[in-house]
Design an enzyme around this catalytic site. Structure first.
Site, mmCIF file in Angstrom:
data_model
loop_
_atom_site.group_PDB
_atom_site.id
_atom_site.type_symbol
_atom_site.label_atom_id
_atom_site.label_comp_id
_atom_site.label_asym_id
_atom_site.label_seq_id
_atom_site.Cartn_x
_atom_site.Cartn_y
_atom_site.Cartn_z
ATOM 1 N N CYS A 69 35.581 6.732 22.630
ATOM 2 C CA CYS A 69 35.125 7.550 21.502
ATOM 3 C C CYS A 69 34.579 6.683 20.367
ATOM 4 O O CYS A 69 35.192 5.689 19.981
ATOM 5 C CB CYS A 69 36.295 8.387 20.978
ATOM 6 N N LYS A 73 44.731 -0.455 9.622
ATOM 7 C CA LYS A 73 43.587 -0.709 10.496
ATOM 8 C C LYS A 73 43.905 -0.154 11.872
ATOM 9 O O LYS A 73 44.998 -0.393 12.401
ATOM 10 C CB LYS A 73 43.318 -2.212 10.592
HETATM 11 FE FE1 FES Z 1 34.215 10.907 20.116
HETATM 12 FE FE2 FES Z 1 33.144 11.592 22.426
HETATM 13 S S1 FES Z 1 32.524 10.029 21.144
HETATM 14 S S2 FES Z 1 34.838 12.464 21.456
#
Ligand code: FES
Length: 74
Positions: free
Chosen positions: A40, A23
């Protein structure tokens, strides 16, 4: 112990980050963050868990529309 990788997904959400781990969990203290931090959500960033803009290439290639989570201090 439960293995989540008995059946390997054909199109995994996470193609390459910490695949040896069962995980992937990341954490930050709020004090560590700058005035604005982009996390991200496409799982393609070379700076994961921070966004490096890799979502743009992914979106074009996959006709998708994912983008980062922006955390801003007031
Ligand atoms: Fe993954 Fe920007 S959301 S690089």
């Amino acid at each position: 112990y439960i293995s989540y990788r008995v059946i390997k997904p054909r199109h995994p959400v996470n193609p390459s980050i910490k695949k040896e781990s069962p995980k992937v969990v990341d954490g930050f203290d709020i004090e560590e963050l700058g005035e604005s931090t982009a996390f991200c959500r496409c799982w393609r960033s070379s700076k994961f868990p921070l966004c490096d803009g890799a979502h743009n290439k992914y979106n074009i290639e996959q006709k998708d529309n994912v983008g980062p989570l922006l955390i801003k201090k007031k």
